[in-house]
Structures are given as structure tokens and as C-alpha cells.
Design an enzyme around this catalytic site. Structure first.
Site, short mmCIF file in Angstrom:
data_model
loop_
_atom_site.label_atom_id
_atom_site.label_comp_id
_atom_site.label_asym_id
_atom_site.label_seq_id
_atom_site.Cartn_x
_atom_site.Cartn_y
_atom_site.Cartn_z
CG HIS A 1 7.67 4.38 5.30
ND1 HIS A 1 7.31 5.41 4.80
CD2 HIS A 1 6.93 3.18 4.82
CE1 HIS A 1 6.34 5.13 3.70
NE2 HIS A 1 6.22 4.19 3.54
CD GLU A 2 8.12 -0.16 3.94
OE1 GLU A 2 6.87 -0.84 4.18
OE2 GLU A 2 8.36 0.50 3.05
CG HIS B 1 2.97 1.13 5.49
ND1 HIS B 1 2.18 2.08 5.17
CD2 HIS B 1 4.26 1.06 4.69
CE1 HIS B 1 2.66 2.76 4.08
NE2 HIS B 1 3.83 2.25 3.77
CD GLU C 1 3.27 4.66 0.81
OE1 GLU C 1 4.36 4.68 1.66
OE2 GLU C 1 2.88 3.46 0.61
#
Length: 761
Positions: free
Chosen positions: A469-470, A474, A527
Site C-alpha cells: 500500500h505505502e 502511494h 487510499e
């Protein structure tokens, strides 16, 4: 408003039950989980110099974190000071005898302690995760009696009475507008004055863009009309309170005419707090490990002194260059989740120590990034021209000042830096260890066969999801930009939209950013995109092997990661407000959207059924067919993720809103009655855990002061956090709050509504 017992045998039992579900969400339960964040070993291993560096960075973060009180609600700062004065004079154990004398039962006193701990943990009286107001779970008159009995009141009766009068009405008020954060009649916000609405926010954003000013460190106040023109003040967070100052560079403070309105750009928001932040950054600089850290802290101090986002961006550039530090930190106006418009940053600051063993896994993921990025389901033209290998470390948190503590972070949030210069990722290991520990009897909406597996694999699977995810969520994707000189960062004539096959017709222009362009949906949309990347890439065997998962273990990690996501989508309904049809939490909205996408995929991939629990109350069951995750599930996420990225790359705001708001809709029609399911979720929800953090103090050397994992421990950590200058800090907080008071008048309730205690069984 009446809070009724959930146990009823009358024919009106369902109506009574609904009252309970609506109202209990505004209390924090007496048995709420409160855990101490353990950083003892990590801190012990630091050198004396590193401990001093960490200490002064922590002091800077804690002072700055007080600004969140002023960013949350009109009453938060006054409630904070009231609590500080009560508990500085008498710790929780001593105050208990006063509570007994005031007529509070042990349960009522515990409810007060939990409320106080909640206010400290959230840095205000609205939940950081969900933006819902919470009030003390005891009668107002009993809390007043406790205040009057206290030593603080005996010592300074007029001051304490004035403090109580200034905040007690709003402390207990649950009028519709005060139940949640929001803009205009949708809720409470102090990022804007009480007379601002969405149109004012949009106009201000256009003005800021025209002056190349970031909204991150600003608030907007609408003043009386000036010569028949609407008048606004854009106030920058800074220690200095005047116009152009020596050493600051170019100033944009002053009066501007814009679209038949007047804008005044001024300085001095949170001035005292910003001064304390800068002073401690300067002290930390004396113990910095290298030149990058020194330059970083210089620029940060410049930013907080003069209100310059450009200086903060420059500091962030040095921060990115500071590879693999032993003590990691970041500070500033960072995340825009709680600004109803999605552009202004809430203050946060963290200080943490690197966990070397866990960081090795993330380093392997970083080294594999350039191989994994092409696996994502969009054409290479929609990916960054060059992936700048970032730091990705696992950290044990020493200090996290702000409204809440996340599991992982990808920063900085400045689009121009992220696209061309890089970023860093951190996973907060000691937070993950505590926050996601799960008890079987509190696991809701899962089949019994899934529960044991969920408990075993939730931690490992979430570690994989956070990493993906990070770093690759992103950290991926390109924004198509035409700069102020007219130059494009993509081949306008050749790049095609993979959804339509046509040329690209929309893009970001000049100073437009993702946040400013997509505003109210930007946080949750991003997100959702990052969560989808995590789901999609966790299917990759190489990714799983990096984290040490092979063969059958790898299959279990995938299954629980996907199961956790669809369950989280159902739990997300807690954070939807039917009255305003709005979402109060970006991540949970994102997870609900993903649940909708996977339900829509059909073929039995995900099933969601309403039922009746063993206790006779409404329940639900969500299941995932593991045999279809790699086929039906992957195909659904692949299609949706590609759409999300294309819309983001091309600045297609209209298309983005239609897609995202469509999947975010919560109704009682269609294949699932999500409004009724929301009532079930509220009925069975578990309160989010709170964390107790250590303090540091210098007594010849730096000491780590730790506290027990309880409401009393959390309270004590805060009263000791500002022990050296408590009265000065409290006086300045009240003064800053008073400065904002004229702009808050429209947020005051028409009348107070107090909640009586639940009926006894």
C-alpha cells in the site's frame, strides 16, 4: 436525546435497539482497549547523542501537536486545559476520592477517566478515526460537581468556573451539526470560520492556486464585507505575526482583490506553538548526525517561523536524502483527511527508531519495485518516468503527536517532489503489534472456520498489505501535467486512454495538484487506489516470498488479506452518516468501495448475508471463496484499479466523482440493504484502541519515562508532558482559542442536549 437499554422484551424492542445504536457511538466504553507503546529496547540502544536528538524532536512534535486542538473544534482547547488543571493538581487515583464525595459511582468516574484519555489520544473531542464527536458517559451535573470538589477548583475557583462555563455546553452537546466534523451545516470544522460553506472553500482554493500558495498550513476566515465585497482572511501557521520579515524570502502576505472579493493573507496562526516547535528543532540540530539532518531542521524551523510551505518542501528534500537514519522523524502540516475540503493539513510529528530486522524485508521490497511496477494494470505511459528508490523502514515509535497514530506512512505529500524527487515509506512496527492483536470473541461477521485462521494470519497479511500500500500504492502512478511554460510531461499526441482508446484531453495545469483538483474525494480515492494495489500485488508469489511466506502459508496470507479487506468494507459502514450522506473516514470509505466492487464481480466471490445472532440480535456473515480470488477477484480489481489510475493521471474530476461516489453510495435498495447493515455494524462495533506514549526528560542524560496502559496512565503521560511550562502553555492555548472565538459563533448550539445514563437492567 435518550440512551435506552439495549435489552428489551417489549414489542417495541427494535425501536429501543435503534436508539441504542445511534447514541452509544458518541460514548467511549469503559472497557475500551488502552495499550502502552513499547519502545524501551529501541531507545536503550541509542547513543547519548541520538537520545538528545530524539528528545528535542519529540518536544517539538508535542508542542506542535497542541495545534490539533485548535484545528478540531471550538471547545477542544478549553476542555484540554480544564483536564490538565484537574489532573496536574490531583492524579487520577487522588481525584477519585473527590469523585466519590461528588456523588459519582465507580463506573461514572471510570467513564470520566476514559473520556479524558480519549480527548488526549485524539487531541480533541472528535474521534481521529471517523470524525465523530464523543461526550462523557455521565450526567453533566455530576461532572460539574467533580470539578467543584477538585483541588484545582479550591485553589482557583473563579478561573475554574470560567473555564467550565466556556466549554461545558459544547462538551455535552449532541445537536445534529455537532455530531461530526464537516463544513457548513454538515458538521463542525475550525479549518474554516463558522460562516463558510463549500462555495467559499472552492473560491479560496482558486485564489490560492492563482498565487501559487499551498493550503496545507492555512485556515480560512470569512470576515464582514469590505466595501460591498466578500472579505476573507487566509491565515498562515507561523511564529511571526507580521508581514514581510528579514530572512524569509519572497512574501505573499497582504491584501488582494480576486473575483470581486477581498483576500487578506496574514501570519501568526498558532504563533506561540510554532515558536516552541522552531526552538526545539534548533536544539535538535545541535545533535544531528549529518549535514542533511541539519539542513532539514533549518528549513523546517524556517517554515514554522515564517509560515513558508516552500521552506518545508525544501526541508523535505533533505529529509528524503537522509537515507537510513537511526532516528527517523517528520513534522509539519501533513495529512488533509480532516479538512472537509481536503486541502489543509493537520499538524503531526513523529520520532521513531529503526527496527533493523523488519526493515531488511522492506528493503528487499524496494529493490524489487522496478520489477513489480510493470505488473500493475495500466500502460507504462501512466507510470512515473523513473521510480526513485525510496527508504522503506520499520520503525518503533517513540513519539507520535497529532490526532492519531497510523500503521504506515508514505510522505512527503507534495506531488511535485513525489513525482520527480522521491519519497520515504515507514511501517510503524510497535503500533502494528498492539493495534491489530485480535481476540476471537470480539471477531464479528466471520464464519467460525475463518476466525482461527484470521487471528493467526491477520498480522503477517497486514504487514504485506501495508508494505505494498505505502510503497507501490502511494508510490506509483504518473500525473499528466502542463507546466506554467506550457510544457507537457507526457507525449500529448501519442498517449491514449486505455479505457476509450482516444487521445488524452484533460491534465493538470500550472499549480493544480491532486488535492486541489479532486478536493473532497482526493484522500479516500487515493487510499482506495493504494489498497487495490496491495490486494493486486499480494497475489504475486515473489512479493510473498520477500516477506518469508511460501507455499501453503503464502496462500493463507493472500486469503486473509482479501478476507480482511471485505470485512473492513462492511465495518466501514460505521463511518457513514445517513443524514448528510457523507463519509467520515477516508480509509473506511475506500474499503467499502472495494467491497462493492468485489460484490459486483459476482460468481460467488464474496457473499454477504444478514442473519440473527446467538444473542437474538441482528447479525451478518461475510464470506470469501478462496478458489476465485486469483481469477474473479483479480480480474475485478485489475479493471477497477486501471480506471482509478487513468482518471487520476488525466485529472478527470468529473469522471472520478461519478465513479467513486457511485461505489460509495449507501442505500436500502439493490441486492444488499446497506443502511440496515450499518445499524447491525453499529450494534456490534468495537471501540478503536488508544495508545499510551512515553515521555523523555533530560537529567544529565536523557531518561525514558513510561506509563501503564490504562486511562490513568494515558492521562498522567500528558500532565507530565508539559510539566516544566504547563501554566504558560495553557494560558497561550486559551489565548489562541480566544482569538478564534469571533469566527466560531455560528457553531454554538441553540440549546444544550445532555444524555442521561443508560437505564439499569
Amino acid at each position: 436525546v435518550l440512551l435506552l437499554s439495549s435489552r428489551s422484551h417489549s414489542s417495541h424492542g427494535m425501536a429501543i435497539l435503534l436508539f441504542t445504536m445511534v447514541d452509544s457511538q458518541y460514548f467511549l466504553p469503559n472497557d475500551i482497549g488502552i495499550s502502552a507503546l513499547d519502545c524501551t529496547e529501541a531507545f536503550r540502544l541509542l547513543s547519548p547523542r541520538e537520545k538528545l536528538y530524539a528528545h528535542y524532536l519529540s518536544r517539538s512534535a508535542w508542542y506542535g501537536g497542541l495545534a490539533v486542538l485548535l484545528q478540531t473544534s471550538p471547545e477542544s482547547a478549553s476542555i484540554f486545559v480544564l483536564l490538565q488543571r484537574l489532573f496536574r493538581k490531583q492524579p487520577a487515583a487522588q481525584l477519585e476520592s473527590m469523585a466519590t464525595a461528588a456523588g459519582l459511582s465507580p463506573e461514572e468516574y471510570q467513564a470520566f477517566l476514559v473520556y479524558a484519555a480519549g480527548l488526549y489520544a485524539n487531541m480533541g473531542n472528535y474521534k481521529s478515526f471517523g470524525d465523530t464527536k464523543f461526550i462523557p458517559n455521565l450526567p453533566k451535573e455530576k461532572l460539574k460537581a467533580l470539578v467543584w470538589q477538585s483541588q484545582a477548583f479550591q485553589d482557583s475557583p473563579s478561573e475554574m468556573e470560567a473555564l467550565w462555563d466556556s466549554c461545558s455546553t459544547l462538551l455535552f452537546s449532541l445537536e445534529d451539526q455537532q455530531k461530526q466534523l464537516g463544513l457548513g451545516d454538515k458538521g463542525v470544522t475550525t479549518y474554516f470560520s463558522g460562516n463558510c460553506c463549500l462555495e467559499d472553500a472552492e473560491l479560496a482554493q482558486k485564489f490560492l492556486d492563482s498565487k501559487n500558495l499551498s493550503a496545507y498550513n492555512t485556515r480560512l476566515f470569512k470576515n464582514k464585507s469590505e466595501e460591498g465585497k466578500a472579505s476573507y482572511e487566509v491565515r498562515l501557521a507561523s511564529a511571526v505575526q507580521k508581514g514581510e520579515m528579514d530572512g524569509e524570502g519572497e512574501s505573499r502576505c497582504g491584501r488582494y482583490d480576486f473575483e470581486d472579493c477581498v483576500f487578506m493573507v496574514s501570519r501568526g496562526d498558532y504563533a506561540y506553538l510554532m515558536k516552541k516547535v522552531s526552538e526545539n528543532l534548533e536544539k535538535a540540530k545541535e545533535h544531528a548526525a549529518n549535514e542533511n539532518q541539519k539542513r532539514m531542521l533549518e528549513e523546517y524551523a524556517q517554515s514554522f517561523t515564517f509560515g513558508s510551505i516552500e521552506a518545508h518542501k525544501e526541508g523535505s528534500r533533505f529529509w528524503i536524502k537522509d537515507k537510513g537514519p537511526i532516528v527517523e522523524s517528520y513534522i509539519g502540516f501533513i495529512e488533509s483527511y480532516r479538512d472537509p475540503f481536503g486541502s489543509r493539513g493537520e499538524f503531526e510529528g513523529f520520532v521513531a527508531v529503526v527496527n533493523k530486522a523488519m526493515s531488511e524485508r522492506f528493503a528487499k521490497l524496494v529493490s524489487s519495485a522496478e520489477v513489480l511496477l510493470p505488473e500493475l494494470p495500466w500502460p507504462k505511459d501512466f507510470e512515473k518516468d523513473r521510480f526513485l528508490l525510496p527508504d522503506f523502514t520499520s520503525l518503533d515509535v517513540l513519539t507520535f503527536a497529532g490526532s492519531g497514530i497510523p500503521a504506515g506512512i508514505n510522505i512527503p505529500n507534495y506531488d511535485d517532489i513525489r513525482q520527480s524527487e522521491g519519497f520515504k515509506n515507514v511501517s510503524l512496527g510497535n503500533v502494528l503489534a498492539v493495534a491489530y492483536a485480535t481476540q476471537k470473541d470480539k471477531l464479528t461477521f466471520l464464519d467460525e472456520e475463518d476466525k482461527d485462521m484470521y487471528i493467526k494470519w491477520k498480522g503477517p497479511s497486514f504487514e504485506v498489505q501495508v508494505g505494498l500500500h505505502e510503497l507501490l500504492g502511494h508510490g506509483s502512478g504518473k500525473l499528466f501535467v502542463q507546466d506554467e511554460k506550457g510544457t507537457f510531461n507526457f507525449e500529448q499526441d501519442n498517449v491514449r486512454n486505455p479505457e476509450t482508446g482516444e487521445q488524452i484531453t484533460t491534465w493538470y495545469k500550472g499549480n493544480e495538484t491532486w488535492d486541489s483538483k479532486f478536493s473532497t474525494i482526493s484522500c479516500s480515492y487515493e487510499e482506495c487506489r493504494a489498497e487495490c494495489v496491495g490486494l493486486y500485488l499480494c497475489l504475486n508469489k515473489h512479493v510473498l516470498s520477500i516477506f518469508g511466506h511460501e507455499d501453503e502459508d503464502a496462500n493463507e496470507v493472500v486469503y486473509i488479506n482479501w478476507l480482511n479487506m471485505v470485512r473492513a468494507g462492511l465495518l466501514g459502514l460505521e463511518f457513514f452518516t445517513p443524514e448528510s450522506k457523507s463519509w467520515r473516514q477516508a480509509h473506511m470509505q475506500a474499503r467499502f468501495v472495494i467491497l462493492r466492487v468485489l460484490l459486483e464481480a459476482g460468481e460467488g466471490l464474496v457473499t454477504l448475508k444478514e442473519s440473527t445472532g446467538k444473542d437474538g440480535r441482528p447479525d451478518a456473515l461475510i464470506t470469501l471463496d478462496r478458489s476465485k480470488v486469483h481469477t474473479v477477484g483479480k480480474a475485478a480489481i485489475e479493471r477497477f484499479l486501471c480506471k482509478l489510475q487513468v482518471i487520476k493521471s488525466t485529472a478527470d474530476v468529473e469522471g472520478g466523482r461519478a465513479l467513486y461516489e457511485g461505489y460509495s453510495a449507501v442505500s436500502d435498495t439493490g441486492s444488499h440493504n446497506f443502511l440496515r447493515l450499518r445499524e447491525t455494524v453499529l450494534l456490534r462495533k468495537e471501540a478503536r484502541k488508544m495508545f499510551v506514549q512515553a515521555n523523555t526528560r533530560v537529567k544529565g542524560h536523557v531518561e525514558l519515562v513510561e506509563y501503564e496502559g490504562s486511562a490513568a496512565g494515558l492521562i498522567r503521560s500528558f500532565t507530565e508532558r508539559f510539566a516544566d511550562d504547563a501554566e504558560e502553555v495553557e494560558a497561550h492555548l486559551l489565548e489562541l482559542n480566544k482569538r478564534d472565538a469571533p469566527f466560531k459563533a455560528l457553531l454554538r448550539p441553540r440549546h444544550a442536549t445532555a444524555l442521561p445514563m443508560p437505564a439499569s437492567d
